[in-house]
Design an enzyme around this catalytic site. Structure first.
Site, PDB file in Angstrom:
ATOM      1  N   ASP A  30       0.299  10.017  -4.155  1.00 10.61           N
ATOM      2  CA  ASP A  30       1.203   9.320  -2.599  1.00 10.61           C
ATOM      3  C   ASP A  30       0.619   8.405  -2.414  1.00 10.61           C
ATOM      4  OD1 ASP A  30       1.765   8.661   0.438  1.00 10.61           O
ATOM      5  OD2 ASP A  30       0.151   8.967   0.331  1.00 10.61           O
ATOM      6  N   ASP A  35       0.954   5.330  -0.302  1.00 10.26           N
ATOM      7  CA  ASP A  35       0.404   3.685   0.824  1.00 10.26           C
ATOM      8  C   ASP A  35      -1.073   4.817   1.393  1.00 10.26           C
ATOM      9  OD1 ASP A  35       1.669   1.847   1.804  1.00 10.26           O
ATOM     10  OD2 ASP A  35       3.144   3.893   1.487  1.00 10.26           O
ATOM     11  N   ASP A  69      -3.486  11.193   1.230  1.00 12.64           N
ATOM     12  CA  ASP A  69      -4.618  10.967   2.178  1.00 12.64           C
ATOM     13  C   ASP A  69      -4.242  11.512   3.401  1.00 12.64           C
ATOM     14  OD1 ASP A  69      -2.052   9.061   2.756  1.00 12.64           O
ATOM     15  OD2 ASP A  69      -3.626   7.740   3.469  1.00 12.64           O
TER      16      ASP A  69
END
Length: 223
Positions: free
Chosen positions: A12, A14, A173
């Site tokens: 991922d 961000d 996250d």
């Protein structure tokens, strides 16, 4: 063939590769100012990151009473315009990332990105940060078409296809990352230093790391 358990590791963007919260918060607050609302702190905006700019803005506006759809569309366009113009002012790689990427590449492991950020914005950000050439491909939230961003498995599948297949793991996250990886049938590592709300262990990832120095041992443990 390398004895490392994975040929490809996807990430991922961000909250996983980069801490982009400062620039995203500035863009959200630009839109809130245009709407006549009070600004939010970076800490208030961080938990809203992960589902794309539209979702982030909607949650920010909902905190102060919501917004009709026509005005929301205008504010969303303004947020994107501002963000594109100020995309890499505060954003930076998380500690230990570059060393870990070097270690993965030294093991002949390909790396790639799957993000819910628009592909054009993700490409611009990674180029301006100077890291785009570290990744074999980049799949954005709009790359696969409407409704096919994470947690849909389609972008994970496309990442694997573009990178030539092989044993794959994913790192993220958020619940979007964990669900997308599980939907695609690949193991997933969650990072505790990202933008997750609540307990990182509750996401249901196969492993959790607190620093990038822990990623390679975590991946080896998933073999």
């Amino acid at each position: 063939m390398s004895d490392f358990p994975f040929d490809l590791v996807g990430f991922d963007l961000d909250g996983t590769l980069l801490d982009t919260s400062g620039d995203l918060a500035a863009a959200v607050n630009h839109a809130l100012q245009l709407a006549g609302r009070e600004p939010l702190t970076v800490a208030q905006i961080r938990p809203k990151i992960g589902g794309g700019a539209k979702n982030m803005l909607r949650m920010a506006l909902d905190d102060s009473g919501g917004c009709d759809e026509e005005r929301f569309a205008e504010l969303h366009r303004e947020l994107l315009r501002y963000y594109e113009a100020h995309i890499a002012v505060h954003s930076h790689a998380f500690d230990g990332l570059l060393t870990t990427l070097d270690a993965l590449h030294g093991r002949d492991v390909k790396t790639a990105i799957v993000t819910n950020k628009f592909e054009s914005l993700a490409e611009k950000l990674m180029r301006e940060i100077g890291l785009r050439n570290r990744f074999a491909c980049l799949i954005g939230g709009d790359t696969m078409g409407k409704g096919l961003a994470k947690p849909n498995r389609a972008p994970i599948d496309e990442m694997i296809r573009r990178c030539g297949g092989g044993r794959t793991a994913f790192v993220g996250d958020s619940i979007y990352d964990v669900q997308a990886a599980k939907n695609a049938g690949v193991p997933v590592v969650a990072v505790s230093f990202g933008f997750v709300t609540g307990r990182i262990e509750d996401l249901g990832a196969d492993a959790v790391i607190d620093h990038y120095a822990e990623l390679i041992p975590a991946l080896e443990s998933l073999a």
